[in-house]
Design an enzyme around this catalytic site. Structure first.
Site, PDB file in Angstrom:
ATOM      1  N   ASN A   1      16.335 -51.790 -23.958  1.00 23.57           N
ATOM      2  CA  ASN A   1      15.566 -51.124 -24.997  1.00 23.57           C
ATOM      3  C   ASN A   1      14.248 -50.616 -24.409  1.00 23.57           C
ATOM      4  OD1 ASN A   1      14.105 -50.396 -27.325  1.00 23.57           O
ATOM      5  ND2 ASN A   1      15.050 -52.011 -28.528  1.00 23.57           N
TER       6      ASN A   1
ATOM      7  N   HIS B   1      25.397 -50.940 -32.887  1.00 24.92           N
ATOM      8  CA  HIS B   1      24.878 -51.574 -31.678  1.00 24.92           C
ATOM      9  C   HIS B   1      24.384 -52.976 -31.993  1.00 24.92           C
ATOM     10  CE1 HIS B   1      21.494 -49.446 -33.511  1.00 24.92           C
ATOM     11  NE2 HIS B   1      20.691 -50.355 -32.963  1.00 24.92           N
TER      12      HIS B   1
END
Length: 164
Positions: free
Chosen positions: A51, A121
């Site tokens: 991320n 996700h």
């Protein structure tokens, strides 16, 4: 009470609303540098990405390669493979970052907090005792973070060695 300011300048791009075109969870047509798309692992069913705007160091996003929004739309093969890859990812994070625990889960739908609700996700967030939580903000601030590209460089060789 003295005011303390926590700076996280790398999140400015996220907060300011700058978003990539298209779906960040769909494989790019051509390889992109980790500054644009920090993909750690990809096979025919699953992709693991670091991320760029993490809640904590080592925050991973694990998604099916196929563009689907709903958990129930995963095939049996995709479901099993997603969990196997998640298990291996957690093992790698445990070995390299030594977290005390993890938050692992799906945000299904925009109202549930999904920033990209159109592509399913799974989030894996390493946690350390005394990390970024409410009590830490009120008391002593204990914020130990690394730039995501440094974390990417540390994790990438271990994900390249994955054989699932």
């Amino acid at each position: 009470m003295e005011r303390r300011i926590l700076w996280a300048p790398w999140r400015g791009e996220y907060v300011g609303g700058k978003r990539e075109r298209g779906c960040i969870f769909c494989p790019p047509e051509k390889p992109l540098p980790p500054e644009e798309r920090p993909i750690l692992y990809m096979d025919k069913l699953v992709m693991v990405m670091l991320n760029k705007f993490p809640y904590n160091t080592g925050h991973l996003l694990i998604s099916p390669v196929r563009h689907i929004a709903e958990l129930e739309d995963l095939t049996e093969d995709e479901s099993l493979h997603l969990i196997k890859v998640t298990q291996r990812a957690i093992m790698i994070l445990k070995e390299l970052l030594k977290p005390h625990g993890f938050n692992v889960g799906f945000n299904l739908g925009k109202v549930a907090g999904a920033g990209y609700p159109d592509h399913l996700h799974l989030q894996v967030v390493p946690r350390w005792e005394g990390d970024v939580n409410f009590l830490s903000i009120l008391d002593d601030v204990r914020l130990a973070s690394q730039h995501y590209l440094r974390v990417y460089e540390m994790l990438k060789p271990h994900f390249e060695a994955l054989k699932i």
